[in-house]
Structures are given as structure tokens and as C-alpha cells.
Design a protein around this motif. Sequence first.
Motif, short mmCIF file in Angstrom:
data_model
loop_
_atom_site.label_atom_id
_atom_site.label_comp_id
_atom_site.label_asym_id
_atom_site.label_seq_id
_atom_site.Cartn_x
_atom_site.Cartn_y
_atom_site.Cartn_z
N TYR A 87 0.82 -1.20 0.00
CA TYR A 87 0.00 0.00 0.00
C TYR A 87 0.86 1.25 0.00
O TYR A 87 1.96 1.29 0.55
N GLY A 88 0.34 2.28 -0.65
CA GLY A 88 1.05 3.52 -0.76
C GLY A 88 1.15 4.24 0.57
O GLY A 88 0.20 4.26 1.34
N VAL A 89 2.33 4.83 0.80
CA VAL A 89 2.54 5.57 2.05
C VAL A 89 2.96 7.01 1.76
O VAL A 89 3.61 7.65 2.58
N GLY A 90 2.56 7.52 0.57
CA GLY A 90 2.78 8.93 0.30
C GLY A 90 3.76 9.22 -0.81
O GLY A 90 4.29 8.32 -1.47
N THR A 91 3.98 10.50 -1.01
CA THR A 91 4.87 10.98 -2.06
C THR A 91 5.91 11.92 -1.46
O THR A 91 5.83 12.33 -0.31
N SER A 92 6.89 12.26 -2.28
CA SER A 92 7.95 13.17 -1.90
C SER A 92 7.68 14.56 -2.48
O SER A 92 6.85 14.72 -3.40
N LEU A 93 8.35 15.55 -1.96
CA LEU A 93 8.35 16.87 -2.60
C LEU A 93 9.34 16.91 -3.76
O LEU A 93 9.36 17.88 -4.51
N TYR A 94 10.13 15.84 -3.90
CA TYR A 94 11.24 15.83 -4.83
C TYR A 94 11.12 14.70 -5.85
O TYR A 94 10.40 13.72 -5.62
N ALA A 95 11.86 14.84 -6.93
CA ALA A 95 11.97 13.77 -7.93
C ALA A 95 13.26 13.02 -7.66
O ALA A 95 14.35 13.52 -7.94
N GLY A 96 13.16 11.84 -7.08
CA GLY A 96 14.34 11.07 -6.72
C GLY A 96 14.82 11.39 -5.32
O GLY A 96 14.18 12.13 -4.57
N TYR A 97 15.97 10.80 -4.96
CA TYR A 97 16.56 11.08 -3.65
C TYR A 97 17.04 12.53 -3.61
O TYR A 97 17.52 13.06 -4.60
N ALA A 98 16.90 13.15 -2.47
CA ALA A 98 17.27 14.55 -2.36
C ALA A 98 17.60 14.88 -0.92
O ALA A 98 17.27 14.12 0.00
N LEU A 99 18.25 16.02 -0.73
CA LEU A 99 18.43 16.55 0.61
C LEU A 99 17.11 17.21 1.00
O LEU A 99 16.69 18.18 0.37
#
Length: 237
Positions: free
Chosen positions: A79-91
Motif C-alpha cells: 500500500y502507498g505511504v505517500g509521495t515526496s516533494l522531490y523527484a528522486g533522492y534529495a536533501l
Amino acid sequence: MEPFLYQIVHLYAGRARLLNEHVARLHIASCELFGRAYRPDLKLLEGRLLREVERERYPDAVSSFVKIELFETGEENLYGVGTSLYAGYALRSVRPEVMTIAYDPPLETMSVASLSNHLVAQSLARTRGFDEALRVDRNGVVRSLGEGSVFGFREGVLIAPKGLPTATDTAMWEAARAARQPAVQHPILQGELSLYDELFVVDHRGVTSLSKVDGRPLPAIRAERMADLLERWVSVQ
């Protein structure tokens, strides 16, 4: 509650990142705790993870996260647990203030037990005015912050957690080594935290630089470079 193991997979640009490593960790933990192998077809599993992203209608422009729960019966739950503010790994933009807490759960494996212990440690820290808890075991070894492992810099050398407990830890280590960053795997000890120039956490989202530990301020000088190295390394694997 039925016991389960879990991994959180980072998905971006139609790929489930580090999926082989996540599955390998679930397999080892399942054999140890449940006496049952876990060897799914990786292509089929990746397809199911991507369909979960579609079902949740997560935007394509940023990274998404899906949790794999593996039960003692061998059943899976995705199950999905959300999204990031970024595309890919980021600081990450947030820089938490943390306190060290001597809190030593019985299991280090990502499981319902370790998840509960992380939440308890976090609650203890927040009641004392801190953002997060930096968990320290009975031997004074810094173990984790939430679901992430702690890395540090001392005199220009990257100190990585011994054993590299998560898939993202391993990727961070390989990325640093490929970039010829001086690095060693060594326990980060609570009694030596004042010797570190910088501390940051690596998890499925990317890199989080710590602003203060037990009230001591820390700079964020190298963390962004480490996030960039991690992203470049994983994106070409």
C-alpha cells in the motif's frame, strides 16, 4: 496484531528503486523470524508496486513510496505511504532537532515491533521539545532515527553504520565509494557525537541533515553532495 516484516520502496520514473535489495532483506528476515523464504518474481512485484502508485493517483513528477508488508503466512500487503516533494533522492528541506534516547528494542529488523519502538521513541522526544529521537542501544551505539540510519562526517571522512542495515544505506555507501569519498564503516557512539562535524540520516526518501543533537548545533555542508551522489548512483543501476 499479526507479526509482519516490511520495507518501503522508492518509486520514480516507472522504476521501483533498489527492489532486489529490499527483497533480499525481506528474505533474510523472513527466514530468520518466520522460517519461510521470500523469493517473489521481481518483475511481477515491480508491476504490482507501480500499479499501487497508479491506484493512489500519485503524481508522476515526484517520487512515491509503497510499503511491502510480509506476514508470517507468506502473504503480502502493498500500500502507498505517500509521495515526496522531490523527484528522486534529495536533501530534504527539513532539518530536525533531535535528542538521544537509550532505547534498545529486541529486533533490529524492520518489523511491526521495530516500527512500534520507533514511534514510542519519537513520542518521548517530542514530549521533551525535540523533533525526533536518535535511538541509542545499551552499548552506546547510535542505531537509527525513525526508519533511517545515521551517517556522519569526521575530519572529512564519511562514517557509515557498521553492517549497512538498509537497502538505501548500501546504496549510499556504494555511491560514496564510487565517488572516491573517504569512508569507513564504524559504529557511531553516543559518547563521541561531539567529535562529528556533521550528522545526517539516510532512508527511503533521501537524506535528512540534523540541525542539532542534544542542543548542539551542526552544519549542513556535505549532506547535499551526498544526496546528489545517492541519486546519481541509484538512477543508473
